[in-house]
Design a protein around this motif. Structure first.
Motif, mmCIF file in Angstrom:
data_model
loop_
_atom_site.group_PDB
_atom_site.id
_atom_site.type_symbol
_atom_site.label_atom_id
_atom_site.label_comp_id
_atom_site.label_asym_id
_atom_site.label_seq_id
_atom_site.Cartn_x
_atom_site.Cartn_y
_atom_site.Cartn_z
ATOM 1 N N VAL A 184 -4.483 -2.393 -2.910
ATOM 2 C CA VAL A 184 -3.599 -3.559 -2.973
ATOM 3 C C VAL A 184 -4.270 -4.688 -3.756
ATOM 4 C CG1 VAL A 184 -2.493 -5.374 -1.593
ATOM 5 C CG2 VAL A 184 -2.324 -2.987 -0.887
ATOM 6 N N ASP A 185 -5.530 -4.956 -3.467
ATOM 7 C CA ASP A 185 -6.248 -6.030 -4.161
ATOM 8 C C ASP A 185 -6.342 -5.772 -5.666
ATOM 9 O OD1 ASP A 185 -6.613 -7.317 -1.753
ATOM 10 O OD2 ASP A 185 -8.677 -6.622 -1.486
ATOM 11 N N THR A 186 -6.613 -4.523 -6.041
ATOM 12 C CA THR A 186 -6.845 -4.198 -7.445
ATOM 13 C C THR A 186 -5.553 -4.054 -8.236
ATOM 14 O OG1 THR A 186 -8.847 -3.013 -6.814
ATOM 15 C CG2 THR A 186 -7.971 -2.567 -9.010
ATOM 16 N N TYR A 187 -4.586 -3.296 -7.718
ATOM 17 C CA TYR A 187 -3.422 -2.926 -8.517
ATOM 18 C C TYR A 187 -2.153 -3.714 -8.198
ATOM 19 C CZ TYR A 187 -6.484 0.832 -9.825
ATOM 20 O OH TYR A 187 -7.561 1.538 -10.289
ATOM 21 N N ALA B 244 2.442 6.547 -6.519
ATOM 22 C CA ALA B 244 1.808 6.294 -7.814
ATOM 23 C C ALA B 244 0.723 7.335 -8.107
ATOM 24 C CB ALA B 244 1.217 4.892 -7.859
ATOM 25 N N GLY B 245 -0.058 7.688 -7.103
ATOM 26 C CA GLY B 245 -1.107 8.691 -7.284
ATOM 27 C C GLY B 245 -0.552 10.054 -7.626
ATOM 28 N N TYR C 183 -6.294 6.125 -7.726
ATOM 29 C CA TYR C 183 -5.355 5.486 -6.787
ATOM 30 C C TYR C 183 -5.490 6.089 -5.393
ATOM 31 C CZ TYR C 183 -2.761 3.784 -10.932
ATOM 32 O OH TYR C 183 -2.375 3.202 -12.102
ATOM 33 N N LEU C 184 -5.511 7.414 -5.323
ATOM 34 C CA LEU C 184 -5.533 8.085 -4.021
ATOM 35 C C LEU C 184 -6.876 7.967 -3.306
ATOM 36 C CD1 LEU C 184 -3.491 11.278 -4.914
ATOM 37 C CD2 LEU C 184 -2.719 9.294 -3.606
ATOM 38 N N ALA D 210 0.827 -1.205 0.000
ATOM 39 C CA ALA D 210 0.000 0.000 0.000
ATOM 40 C C ALA D 210 0.861 1.255 0.000
ATOM 41 C CB ALA D 210 -0.936 -0.001 1.201
ATOM 42 N N SER D 211 2.133 1.133 0.338
ATOM 43 C CA SER D 211 3.016 2.300 0.343
ATOM 44 C C SER D 211 3.256 2.832 -1.071
ATOM 45 C CB SER D 211 4.344 1.958 1.009
ATOM 46 O OG SER D 211 5.067 1.034 0.219
#
Length: 87
Positions: free
Chosen positions: A76-79, A15-16, A67-68, A9-10
């Motif tokens: 985490v599940d999606t990307y 990324a956002g 993302y944000l 998740a970090s």
């Protein structure tokens, strides 16, 4: 939530932010480990002398906001886990 998801998740905030600020270059894709998608965006922008960069910039802005706005576990599940490359 699993204890290992905090490291994954970090990548959400970098990324956002990269998606919002540098979306046309696809840097946010490289941050998430999506090298193919990142190269498509980077080369598309460079090879069209920036014309495709306007379109990719809008895509990056939308993806950065998505993302944000997602909760950490959903991000985490999606990307990270499912490797959803676009939107």
């Amino acid at each position: 939530m699993t204890t290992g998801s905090s490291g994954d998740a970090s990548k959400k905030v970098p990324a956002g932010i990269c998606g919002i600020l540098l979306g046309g270059l696809g840097i946010h894709k490289f941050v998430l480990g999506y090298n193919t998608e990142g190269l498509i965006m980077l080369l598309g922008t460079l090879l069209t002398c920036g014309f495709a960069g306007a379109i990719f910039g809008i895509i990056g802005l939308i993806e950065g906001i998505i993302y944000l706005s997602k909760p950490d576990q959903e991000f985490v599940d999606t990307y990270i886990t499912s490797k959803k490359g676009w939107f």
